[in-house]
Design a protein around this motif. Structure first.
Motif, PDB file in Angstrom:
ATOM      1  N   PRO A  84       0.817  -1.217   0.000  1.00  0.00           N
ATOM      2  CA  PRO A  84       0.000   0.000   0.000  1.00  0.00           C
ATOM      3  C   PRO A  84       0.852   1.269   0.000  1.00  0.00           C
ATOM      4  O   PRO A  84       2.013   1.251   0.413  1.00  0.00           O
ATOM      5  CB  PRO A  84      -0.796  -0.124   1.308  1.00  0.00           C
ATOM      6  N   GLU A  85       0.259   2.355  -0.443  1.00  0.00           N
ATOM      7  CA  GLU A  85       0.998   3.599  -0.635  1.00  0.00           C
ATOM      8  C   GLU A  85       1.600   4.142   0.658  1.00  0.00           C
ATOM      9  O   GLU A  85       2.639   4.809   0.642  1.00  0.00           O
ATOM     10  CB  GLU A  85       0.079   4.659  -1.260  1.00  0.00           C
ATOM     11  N   ASP A  86       0.958   3.871   1.791  1.00  0.00           N
ATOM     12  CA  ASP A  86       1.438   4.415   3.065  1.00  0.00           C
ATOM     13  C   ASP A  86       2.482   3.527   3.750  1.00  0.00           C
ATOM     14  O   ASP A  86       2.840   3.757   4.913  1.00  0.00           O
ATOM     15  CB  ASP A  86       0.273   4.644   4.026  1.00  0.00           C
ATOM     16  N   THR A  87       3.016   2.542   3.039  1.00  0.00           N
ATOM     17  CA  THR A  87       4.027   1.649   3.610  1.00  0.00           C
ATOM     18  C   THR A  87       5.283   2.432   3.982  1.00  0.00           C
ATOM     19  O   THR A  87       5.743   3.296   3.238  1.00  0.00           O
ATOM     20  CB  THR A  87       4.385   0.540   2.612  1.00  0.00           C
ATOM     21  N   LYS A  88       5.842   2.083   5.147  1.00  0.00           N
ATOM     22  CA  LYS A  88       7.098   2.690   5.594  1.00  0.00           C
ATOM     23  C   LYS A  88       8.060   1.564   5.989  1.00  0.00           C
ATOM     24  O   LYS A  88       7.657   0.597   6.618  1.00  0.00           O
ATOM     25  CB  LYS A  88       6.860   3.633   6.776  1.00  0.00           C
ATOM     26  N   ALA A  89       9.320   1.730   5.616  1.00  0.00           N
ATOM     27  CA  ALA A  89      10.284   0.640   5.741  1.00  0.00           C
ATOM     28  C   ALA A  89      11.409   0.977   6.711  1.00  0.00           C
ATOM     29  O   ALA A  89      11.847   2.129   6.814  1.00  0.00           O
ATOM     30  CB  ALA A  89      10.881   0.300   4.381  1.00  0.00           C
ATOM     31  N   ILE A  90      11.885  -0.065   7.382  1.00  0.00           N
ATOM     32  CA  ILE A  90      13.080  -0.014   8.213  1.00  0.00           C
ATOM     33  C   ILE A  90      14.109  -0.928   7.562  1.00  0.00           C
ATOM     34  O   ILE A  90      13.826  -2.100   7.298  1.00  0.00           O
ATOM     35  CB  ILE A  90      12.790  -0.513   9.643  1.00  0.00           C
ATOM     36  N   ILE A  91      15.291  -0.404   7.287  1.00  0.00           N
ATOM     37  CA  ILE A  91      16.338  -1.178   6.629  1.00  0.00           C
ATOM     38  C   ILE A  91      17.467  -1.442   7.620  1.00  0.00           C
ATOM     39  O   ILE A  91      17.951  -0.520   8.274  1.00  0.00           O
ATOM     40  CB  ILE A  91      16.876  -0.454   5.389  1.00  0.00           C
ATOM     41  N   TRP A  92      17.878  -2.696   7.696  1.00  0.00           N
ATOM     42  CA  TRP A  92      19.047  -3.084   8.486  1.00  0.00           C
ATOM     43  C   TRP A  92      20.171  -3.466   7.529  1.00  0.00           C
ATOM     44  O   TRP A  92      20.027  -4.380   6.719  1.00  0.00           O
ATOM     45  CB  TRP A  92      18.736  -4.303   9.339  1.00  0.00           C
ATOM     46  N   ALA A  93      21.286  -2.769   7.613  1.00  0.00           N
ATOM     47  CA  ALA A  93      22.447  -3.110   6.797  1.00  0.00           C
ATOM     48  C   ALA A  93      23.686  -2.504   7.451  1.00  0.00           C
ATOM     49  O   ALA A  93      23.590  -1.739   8.408  1.00  0.00           O
ATOM     50  CB  ALA A  93      22.279  -2.604   5.362  1.00  0.00           C
ATOM     51  N   HIS A  94      24.832  -2.822   6.932  1.00  0.00           N
ATOM     52  CA  HIS A  94      26.084  -2.277   7.459  1.00  0.00           C
ATOM     53  C   HIS A  94      26.153  -0.775   7.208  1.00  0.00           C
ATOM     54  O   HIS A  94      25.530  -0.257   6.271  1.00  0.00           O
ATOM     55  CB  HIS A  94      27.263  -2.980   6.782  1.00  0.00           C
ATOM     56  N   ASN A  95      26.919  -0.075   8.048  1.00  0.00           N
ATOM     57  CA  ASN A  95      27.113   1.361   7.840  1.00  0.00           C
ATOM     58  C   ASN A  95      27.570   1.673   6.423  1.00  0.00           C
ATOM     59  O   ASN A  95      27.218   2.714   5.857  1.00  0.00           O
ATOM     60  CB  ASN A  95      28.167   1.900   8.810  1.00  0.00           C
ATOM     61  N   SER A  96      28.370   0.782   5.847  1.00  0.00           N
ATOM     62  CA  SER A  96      28.893   1.026   4.502  1.00  0.00           C
ATOM     63  C   SER A  96      27.800   0.991   3.448  1.00  0.00           C
ATOM     64  O   SER A  96      27.959   1.568   2.364  1.00  0.00           O
ATOM     65  CB  SER A  96      29.978   0.003   4.156  1.00  0.00           C
ATOM     66  N   HIS A  97      26.686   0.333   3.735  1.00  0.00           N
ATOM     67  CA  HIS A  97      25.543   0.326   2.828  1.00  0.00           C
ATOM     68  C   HIS A  97      24.549   1.437   3.162  1.00  0.00           C
ATOM     69  O   HIS A  97      23.972   2.049   2.266  1.00  0.00           O
ATOM     70  CB  HIS A  97      24.817  -1.025   2.881  1.00  0.00           C
ATOM     71  N   CYS A  98      24.343   1.679   4.445  1.00  0.00           N
ATOM     72  CA  CYS A  98      23.329   2.655   4.871  1.00  0.00           C
ATOM     73  C   CYS A  98      23.806   4.097   4.745  1.00  0.00           C
ATOM     74  O   CYS A  98      23.076   4.968   4.277  1.00  0.00           O
ATOM     75  CB  CYS A  98      22.914   2.383   6.315  1.00  0.00           C
TER      76      CYS A  98
END
Length: 447
Positions: free
Chosen positions: A271-285
């Motif tokens: 859905p359009e109101d989706t919000k995401a949390i991403i977990w990755a290494h500092n080098s990716h984030c």
């Protein structure tokens, strides 16, 4: 200049309670709201980085409407967790007739650890209390699952269109000799022995052309969407393993671009109101444009791509750092995990300045509209200041060349989370597994 910067950081640092304190997650409420929150870690084997991100994630899901956790992991493995936490119907961790266990590829401890398992169980418990459409999902962004993704696509097509399943076997057959050691495919391609690009692209194109037909019987198209993501993985992995032998910069960029495009396809599916949390290494984030990755090597990463495509106001990037302690890591790729001592941070690093505040743990707000302009100017003036990056490999004897790189902290991150002394993550197993887990372990990390 360094002394002034030291004082400015100490003055701006907001001390944090213990991670176990119920108020810990609330310390990050000011970063909630954007479409994407990226939570980076300074190593793939530090307990505090996982536990802190878990508490922030719980808070974002529970109080701020985030409903997608996307991690630096392979799609088929993460989908096993997603089926568990969202109680999704369908084939549960069964690919090609073989029941799979998630996250058994090196480095197992990166996701098969107690800190991660506790978050997964929390997500499942929380999801049981809300309607299916409100449940938070768990997704993998990476592209190392070429073999598993091939089997997943074939398995899906065998169920919905057996003739297309046969076509997939023929096309993907080109890659089958290499699935156990995909890097050897890149070398074979470089030497002109093999090139499977055309077959892989044709398979993806035909699958996408049948989207409406295959999704018609599903109420939400979940299984087709998963198959689509796996087909994109095969396409991008085929490119990636060839690129490895041409340029490390191009292979890095291809990998992070794949992670971003996977995220974008997830947003398109949700859905359009989706919000995401991403977990990755500092080098990716952390935005690559403000590190040596972008400045010297012209690499991009998912943090940069999120800012460029969604707008900086719709993205919050938080990184984690530490001074010393222990870390779970290996000396070489495919080695067993070891708990290693982390060298104290170098005097020319951002970590050393954070250590000298004397504050055991804190968060530093670096956003242009929130941080002291004098602090941001002082950080910008530190043109040679280094940041430590420990991945799944740690080489303390060559730490300067192996793990430190130039970074402009104030633009790389929107916030910096600090733990002065940290401990190794708690793995479910220390030996790199060669055989299936014992049956007394619990799903989703064992059967």
């Amino acid at each position: 200049m360094a002394a002034q910067l030291q004082q400015l950081i100490a003055g701006a640092a907001r001390p944090l309670p213990e991670i176990s304190d119920p108020s810990f997650g609330a310390q990050f409420d000011s970063f909630a709201g954007p479409k994407v929150v990226l939570l980076g870690d300074g190593s793939h084997g530090t307990s505090e980085f996982y536990s802190a991100r878990a508490e922030i994630t719980k808070r974002l899901i529970d109080k701020h409407g985030y409903n997608m956790v996307a991690v630096e992991a392979d799609w088929p493995d993460a989908e096993s967790i997603d089926r568990y936490v969202r109680q999704r119907p369908g084939p549960k961790a069964n690919i090609g007739g073989t029941r799979i266990e998630p996250f058994k590829r090196f480095p197992t401890w990166m996701w098969r650890n107690r800190e991660m398992q506790e978050l997964v169980e929390w997500m499942r418990d929380r999801n049981t209390k809300v309607p299916p459409e409100k449940r938070a999902g768990f997704y993998g962004l990476d592209l190392y699952s070429m073999g598993s993704s091939i089997r997943a696509v074939i398995d899906y097509l065998d169920r919905v269109d057996p003739d297309m399943g046969k076509a997939a076997r023929r096309r993907y057959g080109c890659l089958e000799p290499w699935v156990d050691d995909p890097s050897s495919y890149g070398l074979a391609s470089l030497r002109g022995m093999e090139n499977c690009e055309t077959q892989v692209i044709d398979m993806l194109r035909e699958l996408l052309e049948r989207r409406l037909e295959y999704s018609r019987e599903e109420h939400d198209g979940e299984e087709f969407h998963s198959s689509e993501q796996n087909a994109f993985i095969v396409r991008d992995a085929e490119k990636y393993y060839k690129a490895m032998y041409y340029s490390s910069a191009s292979s890095w960029t291809l990998r992070d671009t794949h992670m971003f495009e996977t995220l974008r396809r997830l947003f398109h599916h949700k859905p359009e109101d989706t919000k995401a949390i991403i977990w990755a290494h500092n080098s990716h984030c952390g935005d690559a444009r403000y590190t040596s990755m972008g400045i010297r090597r012209n690499e991009v990463n998912i943090g940069q791509l999120c800012r460029e495509n969604f707008g900086r106001e719709n993205v919050a990037i938080l990184g984690c750092g530490t001074h010393t302690g222990t870390v779970a890591a290996a000396h070489e790729w495919d080695d067993d995990m070891e708990v290693m001592a982390v060298n104290p941070s170098r005097a020319d690093s951002w970590e050393y300045l954070a250590h000298n505040t004397g504050i055991p743990s804190f968060v530093l707000d670096l956003r242009p509209k929130e941080a002291d302009p004098v602090l941001r100017s002082a950080i910008a003036a530190e043109t040679n200041r280094l940041e430590r990056f420990i991945g799944v490999i740690y080489r303390p004897d060559t730490e300067r060349i192996s793990h430190y790189s130039q970074a402009y902290l104030h633009n790389q991150f929107d916030g910096y989370i600090w733990f002065d002394v940290t401990q190794a993550v708690r793995p479910l197993e220390r030996i790199q597994p060669k055989t299936p887990l014992s049956s007394d372990e619990t799903y989703p990390f064992g059967y």
